[in-house]
Scaffold this motif. Structure first.
Motif, PDB file in Angstrom:
ATOM      1  N   VAL A 143       0.674  -1.318  -0.147  1.00  0.00           N
ATOM      2  CA  VAL A 143      -0.057  -0.129   0.076  1.00  0.00           C
ATOM      3  C   VAL A 143       0.772   1.261  -0.155  1.00  0.00           C
ATOM      4  N   ASP A 144       0.904   2.390  -0.579  1.00  0.00           N
ATOM      5  CA  ASP A 144       1.177   3.428  -0.823  1.00  0.00           C
ATOM      6  C   ASP A 144       0.429   3.738   0.524  1.00  0.00           C
ATOM      7  N   PHE A 145       1.400   4.168   1.255  1.00  0.00           N
ATOM      8  CA  PHE A 145       0.694   5.021   2.082  1.00  0.00           C
ATOM      9  C   PHE A 145       0.764   6.446   1.918  1.00  0.00           C
ATOM     10  N   VAL A 146       1.765   6.821   1.090  1.00  0.00           N
ATOM     11  CA  VAL A 146       1.997   8.659   1.046  1.00  0.00           C
ATOM     12  C   VAL A 146       0.548   8.994   0.569  1.00  0.00           C
ATOM     13  N   ALA A 147       0.348   7.930  -0.544  1.00  0.00           N
ATOM     14  CA  ALA A 147      -0.398   8.687  -1.590  1.00  0.00           C
ATOM     15  C   ALA A 147      -2.024   8.270  -1.174  1.00  0.00           C
ATOM     16  N   LEU A 148      -2.043   7.753  -0.047  1.00  0.00           N
ATOM     17  CA  LEU A 148      -3.594   7.589   0.719  1.00  0.00           C
ATOM     18  C   LEU A 148      -3.846   8.527   1.487  1.00  0.00           C
ATOM     19  N   TYR A 149      -1.976   9.099   2.393  1.00  0.00           N
ATOM     20  CA  TYR A 149      -2.401  10.188   2.978  1.00  0.00           C
ATOM     21  C   TYR A 149      -2.705  11.329   2.435  1.00  0.00           C
ATOM     22  N   ARG A 150      -2.436  11.738   0.893  1.00  0.00           N
ATOM     23  CA  ARG A 150      -2.546  12.739  -0.020  1.00  0.00           C
ATOM     24  C   ARG A 150      -3.843  13.005  -0.315  1.00  0.00           C
ATOM     25  N   GLN A 151      -4.610  11.390  -0.856  1.00  0.00           N
ATOM     26  CA  GLN A 151      -5.647  11.436  -0.852  1.00  0.00           C
ATOM     27  C   GLN A 151      -6.711  11.678   0.460  1.00  0.00           C
ATOM     28  N   GLU A 152      -6.647  11.326   1.011  1.00  0.00           N
ATOM     29  CA  GLU A 152      -7.459  12.145   2.879  1.00  0.00           C
ATOM     30  C   GLU A 152      -7.456  13.327   3.271  1.00  0.00           C
ATOM     31  N   LEU A 153      -6.441  13.999   2.766  1.00  0.00           N
ATOM     32  CA  LEU A 153      -6.011  15.492   2.989  1.00  0.00           C
ATOM     33  C   LEU A 153      -7.018  15.851   1.718  1.00  0.00           C
ATOM     34  N   ALA A 154      -6.812  15.916   0.255  1.00  0.00           N
ATOM     35  CA  ALA A 154      -7.306  16.658  -0.692  1.00  0.00           C
ATOM     36  C   ALA A 154      -8.564  16.247  -0.837  1.00  0.00           C
ATOM     37  N   ARG A 155      -9.871  14.546   0.152  1.00  0.00           N
ATOM     38  CA  ARG A 155     -11.187  14.342   0.008  1.00  0.00           C
ATOM     39  C   ARG A 155     -11.163  16.131   1.354  1.00  0.00           C
ATOM     40  N   ARG A 156     -10.155  16.407   2.327  1.00  0.00           N
ATOM     41  CA  ARG A 156     -10.489  17.478   3.508  1.00  0.00           C
ATOM     42  C   ARG A 156     -10.651  17.958   2.749  1.00  0.00           C
ATOM     43  N   ALA A 157     -10.291  19.022   2.523  1.00  0.00           N
ATOM     44  CA  ALA A 157     -10.167  20.042   2.086  1.00  0.00           C
ATOM     45  C   ALA A 157     -11.289  20.265   0.582  1.00  0.00           C
ATOM     46  N   GLN A 158     -11.575  19.081  -0.004  1.00  0.00           N
ATOM     47  CA  GLN A 158     -12.848  19.371  -0.598  1.00  0.00           C
ATOM     48  C   GLN A 158     -13.921  19.334   0.148  1.00  0.00           C
ATOM     49  N   THR A 159     -13.849  19.405   0.916  1.00  0.00           N
ATOM     50  CA  THR A 159     -14.938  18.713   1.860  1.00  0.00           C
ATOM     51  C   THR A 159     -15.246  19.604   2.615  1.00  0.00           C
ATOM     52  N   GLN A 160     -14.217  20.498   3.032  1.00  0.00           N
ATOM     53  CA  GLN A 160     -14.696  22.008   3.303  1.00  0.00           C
ATOM     54  C   GLN A 160     -14.265  23.287   3.088  1.00  0.00           C
ATOM     55  N   THR A 161     -14.272  23.006   1.343  1.00  0.00           N
ATOM     56  CA  THR A 161     -14.487  23.800   0.191  1.00  0.00           C
ATOM     57  C   THR A 161     -16.248  23.675   0.005  1.00  0.00           C
ATOM     58  N   GLU A 162     -16.913  22.026  -0.081  1.00  0.00           N
ATOM     59  CA  GLU A 162     -18.021  22.318  -0.341  1.00  0.00           C
ATOM     60  C   GLU A 162     -19.243  22.696   0.799  1.00  0.00           C
ATOM     61  N   ALA A 163     -18.607  22.930   2.298  1.00  0.00           N
ATOM     62  CA  ALA A 163     -19.531  22.916   3.511  1.00  0.00           C
ATOM     63  C   ALA A 163     -19.404  24.694   3.222  1.00  0.00           C
ATOM     64  N   ALA A 164     -17.746  25.636   2.718  1.00  0.00           N
ATOM     65  CA  ALA A 164     -17.556  26.691   3.222  1.00  0.00           C
ATOM     66  C   ALA A 164     -18.798  27.451   1.779  1.00  0.00           C
ATOM     67  N   ALA A 165     -19.337  27.027   0.711  1.00  0.00           N
ATOM     68  CA  ALA A 165     -20.083  27.688  -0.543  1.00  0.00           C
ATOM     69  C   ALA A 165     -21.249  27.445   0.422  1.00  0.00           C
ATOM     70  N   GLU A 166     -21.570  26.674   0.405  1.00  0.00           N
ATOM     71  CA  GLU A 166     -23.329  26.183   0.897  1.00  0.00           C
ATOM     72  C   GLU A 166     -23.330  27.075   2.433  1.00  0.00           C
TER      73      GLU A 166
END
Length: 170
Positions: A143-166
């Protein structure tokens, strides 16, 4: 690690990284052999295996101790008819004593380095589990844990952006 020199020329020792695995354990384990309950698939069997990985970490009550849980969900389906052949789920934990990691680097360290140290044990458990469940042993790719960590950071950033837009403007 090399010593750094301060502006006045004196050597300043960097804190030494120290990591020790204090415990490893299976927190939860399940295996469902769907073929045994439904009967063998008819026709050509072409297994397709998917692996989902999620991670969790928390500080323990003792100084410098952390618990890291790696959760794996391995599903095998038949490409021909989409029927599930088996489902394996494993929550594998480790208790770590960690010193010398700067606070701002602790989260990535816990979510990348600690699961990487536990992975060989997880891989063996999943392999034994699938073999003992009546299927060929499944040797999970690393498992590429670095890529998994980056994906999770991107997912969290996207969720925060969507929440701020709403949020309604007031």
């Amino acid at each position: 690690m090399a010593d750094e020199t301060t502006p006045n020329g004196a050597a300043q020792a960097q804190p030494q990284l120290r990591m020790q695995i204090l415990a490893q354990y299976i927190r939860d384990l399940s295996f469902e052999n769907a073929v045994a309950t439904k009967g063998a698939p008819s026709g050509d069997v072409q297994p397709e295996i998917t692996v989902q990985v999620s991670l969790d970490a928390r500080k323990r009550g003792t100084e410098n101790q952390y618990e890291v849980i790696s959760k794996y969900r391995v599903t095998s389906t038949n490409k021909g008819d989409g029927q599930t052949m088996f489902l394996a789920e494993l929550d594998y934990g480790g208790v770590f004593h960690i010193e010398g990691v700067p606070e701002d680097q602790m989260h990535p360290f816990l979510m990348i380095e600690c699961p990487r140290m536990l992975f060989p044990f997880v891989r063996r458990i999943i392999s034994d589990l699938t073999r003992d469940g009546g299927f060929p042993a499944f040797n999970m790719d690393p498992v590429d844990f670095v890529a998994l960590y980056r994906q999770e950071l991107a997912r969290r950033a996207q969720t925060q952006t969507e929440a701020a837009a709403e949020k309604p403007l007031s």
